[in-house]
Scaffold this motif. Structure first.
Motif, short mmCIF file in Angstrom:
data_model
loop_
_atom_site.label_atom_id
_atom_site.label_comp_id
_atom_site.label_asym_id
_atom_site.label_seq_id
_atom_site.Cartn_x
_atom_site.Cartn_y
_atom_site.Cartn_z
N ALA A 1 0.83 -1.20 0.00
CA ALA A 1 0.00 0.00 0.00
C ALA A 1 0.87 1.25 0.00
N VAL B 1 -1.85 6.93 13.41
CA VAL B 1 -0.95 7.95 13.95
C VAL B 1 -1.22 9.25 13.19
N GLY C 1 -0.25 11.07 10.21
CA GLY C 1 1.15 11.41 10.33
C GLY C 1 1.96 10.69 9.26
N GLY D 1 2.15 -0.72 6.04
CA GLY D 1 2.31 -0.29 4.66
C GLY D 1 1.84 -1.29 3.62
N TYR E 1 -1.62 -3.65 2.01
CA TYR E 1 -3.04 -3.97 2.02
C TYR E 1 -3.17 -5.36 2.63
N1 LIG Z 1 -0.21 7.53 9.92
C1 LIG Z 1 -0.40 6.20 9.81
N2 LIG Z 1 -0.92 5.52 10.84
C2 LIG Z 1 -1.12 4.19 10.72
N3 LIG Z 1 -0.81 3.45 9.62
C3 LIG Z 1 -0.28 4.11 8.57
C4 LIG Z 1 -0.05 5.50 8.61
N4 LIG Z 1 0.49 5.88 7.42
C5 LIG Z 1 0.59 4.77 6.68
N5 LIG Z 1 0.14 3.69 7.36
C6 LIG Z 1 0.23 2.32 6.88
O1 LIG Z 1 0.42 2.36 5.46
C7 LIG Z 1 -0.74 1.85 4.78
C8 LIG Z 1 -1.11 2.76 3.64
O2 LIG Z 1 -1.26 4.04 4.19
S1 LIG Z 1 -2.19 5.03 3.49
O3 LIG Z 1 -2.06 6.29 4.14
O4 LIG Z 1 -3.49 4.46 3.49
N6 LIG Z 1 -1.61 5.20 2.01
C9 LIG Z 1 -2.10 4.52 0.95
O5 LIG Z 1 -2.99 3.74 1.04
C10 LIG Z 1 -1.44 4.77 -0.41
N7 LIG Z 1 -1.71 3.62 -1.24
C11 LIG Z 1 -2.05 5.99 -1.06
O6 LIG Z 1 -1.99 6.98 -0.18
C12 LIG Z 1 -1.80 1.74 5.83
O7 LIG Z 1 -2.69 0.66 5.55
C13 LIG Z 1 -0.99 1.46 7.08
O8 LIG Z 1 -0.56 0.10 7.10
#
Ligand SMILES: Nc1ncnc2c1ncn2[C@@H]1O[C@H](COS(=O)(=O)NC(=O)[C@@H](N)CO)[C@@H](O)[C@H]1O
Length: 143
Positions: A19, A45, A89, A118, A120
């Motif tokens: 993701a 976060v 964040g 990060g 899916y």
């Molecule tokens: N601030 C955060 N808090 C918690 N998990 C996060 C955070 N940022 C990213 N992640 C992790 O990264 C994955 C993807 O983050 S996301 O913000 O959804 N980004 C996406 O989906 C990208 N494909 C497009 O933005 C989330 O499912 C989670 O596993």
């Protein structure tokens, strides 16, 4: 930080794809995971948490311990979840905070799993449905 805490018969996940361009590196055996009789803690976060990550970690631990003792489980699933907030964040800080929470809970003798960051993921969850089975908490540094 936004937390959704679900007391469950089990939580199981399976990694389905990336993701983020650079998700955390994981071993083969981390692509699936399961815990029974578990307090699943879904955590987003937030930007504001970047002001004092250590304080957010300590406050999150306190909340998790409080709920875990009320629902009488030592099994905790730390689950990164980007859908509890519209002010996410950065992934770098988020991963650091979630790893710290996992580490500190393990130091306190909890049985902890953390879902990969990060990716899916498909997941199955069986909420127990008692009055304390679905709780949410918001943590803001400095408050
Ligand atoms: N601030 C955060 N808090 C918690 N998990 C996060 C955070 N940022 C990213 N992640 C992790 O990264 C994955 C993807 O983050 S996301 O913000 O959804 N980004 C996406 O989906 C990208 N494909 C497009 O933005 C989330 O499912 C989670 O596993």
């Amino acid at each position: 930080m936004r937390m959704l805490l679900i007391h469950s018969d089990y939580l199981e996940y399976e990694v389905k794809g990336k993701a983020l361009k650079k998700p955390e590196e994981i071993k083969e055996d981390q692509k699936i995971g399961k815990l029974d009789e578990v307090l699943a803690v879904f955590m987003s976060v937030e930007k504001v948490d970047e002001q004092n990550p250590d304080e957010v970690v300590d406050k999150a631990i306190k909340e998790i311990e409080d709920v875990a003792s009320q629902v009488k489980t030592k099994n905790i699933f730390v689950y990164p979840f980007a859908h509890l907030s519209s002010e996410l964040g950065s992934p770098e800080i988020a991963l650091k905070i979630l790893k710290k929470i996992e580490e500190k809970l393990k130091e306190k003798e909890y049985n902890v799993k953390r879902a990969p960051f990060g990716y899916y993921k498909a997941f199955k969850l069986s909420c127990k449905g008692h009055p304390l089975a679905e709780l949410s908490r918001t943590i803001v540094p400095g408050e």
